[in-house]
Structure formats: structure tokens, C-alpha cells
Design a protein around this motif. Structure first.
Motif, PDB file in Angstrom:
ATOM      1  N   VAL A  13      30.463  40.363  20.397  1.00 46.63           N
ATOM      2  CA  VAL A  13      30.295  41.816  20.341  1.00 46.63           C
ATOM      3  C   VAL A  13      29.063  42.219  21.134  1.00 46.63           C
ATOM      4  CG1 VAL A  13      29.892  43.778  18.835  1.00 46.63           C
ATOM      5  CG2 VAL A  13      31.456  41.974  18.122  1.00 46.63           C
TER       6      VAL A  13
ATOM      7  N   VAL B 227      31.518  48.020  26.560  1.00 48.83           N
ATOM      8  CA  VAL B 227      31.727  47.363  25.273  1.00 48.83           C
ATOM      9  C   VAL B 227      32.503  46.077  25.520  1.00 48.83           C
ATOM     10  CG1 VAL B 227      32.790  47.574  22.992  1.00 48.83           C
ATOM     11  CG2 VAL B 227      31.797  49.575  24.074  1.00 48.83           C
ATOM     12  N   GLN B 228      32.070  45.015  24.870  1.00 54.02           N
ATOM     13  CA  GLN B 228      32.761  43.739  24.947  1.00 54.02           C
ATOM     14  C   GLN B 228      33.004  43.269  23.520  1.00 54.02           C
ATOM     15  OE1 GLN B 228      30.605  40.893  27.231  1.00 54.02           O
ATOM     16  NE2 GLN B 228      32.191  39.331  27.083  1.00 54.02           N
ATOM     17  N   ASP B 229      34.203  42.700  23.258  1.00 52.75           N
ATOM     18  CA  ASP B 229      34.565  42.326  21.890  1.00 52.75           C
ATOM     19  C   ASP B 229      34.075  40.946  21.463  1.00 52.75           C
ATOM     20  OD1 ASP B 229      35.813  44.724  21.428  1.00 52.75           O
ATOM     21  OD2 ASP B 229      37.759  44.010  22.140  1.00 52.75           O
ATOM     22  N   ASP B 230      34.137  39.961  22.333  1.00 49.32           N
ATOM     23  CA  ASP B 230      33.799  38.606  21.910  1.00 49.32           C
ATOM     24  C   ASP B 230      32.864  37.955  22.909  1.00 49.32           C
ATOM     25  OD1 ASP B 230      33.788  36.319  20.398  1.00 49.32           O
ATOM     26  OD2 ASP B 230      35.645  35.543  21.254  1.00 49.32           O
TER      27      ASP B 230
END
Length: 77
Positions: free
Chosen positions: A51, A46-49
């Protein structure tokens, strides 16, 4: 149930250890035990920025013949 053709006498699939399993066996989160490092591994990230949610799969396998010279048919000219 035994294999009527006896295929296990001729060949089998050998499963190796993936590079991903080696990395996970050296890490702490997540961690797998080196002896349990599988030939097939699936991880999720999972990566936030920006998404992003991804799944990665890797496998190492190779068919191995017990007596390869017994399976070759050649025509010599």
C-alpha cells in the motif's frame, strides 16, 4: 498596483512545460489538453501492494533577463 521599482522591465520568470505535462497530454486517463500543459504540475498515485499513496510535484521555470549585458559588472585585471 504597479511595481514601483519596474522589475518587469528588467527580468521575468519564464515557465516551461514539464515532462509530466507532456505525458499527461498524450494519455487518456487522466488527460490534459496539450495547449494547457502547465509549467507546474502535481499528481497523486496509489499502489495496492504494498500500500502506497504518493504525491509528486514537478516544475520548470527559469529567470530570464531582458538585457543581461546591462547587469554584469566585471573587473578586468
Amino acid at each position: 498596483m504597479p511595481d514601483p521599482a519596474g522589475r518587469e522591465k528588467w527580468a521575468q520568470t519564464q515557465i516551461g512545460v514539464t515532462a509530466e505535462a507532456l505525458v499527461l497530454s498524450r494519455g487518456t486517463n487522466p488527460e490534459i489538453i496539450r495547449e494547457d500543459a502547465p509549467g507546474i504540475i502535481i499528481t497523486r498515485g496509489v499502489q495496492d501492494d504494498p500500500v502506497e499513496i504518493y504525491t509528486k510535484g514537478a516544475a520548470v521555470g527559469m529567470p530570464v533577463m531582458r538585457t543581461p549585458d546591462a547587469h554584469i559588472v566585471a573587473k578586468v585585471l
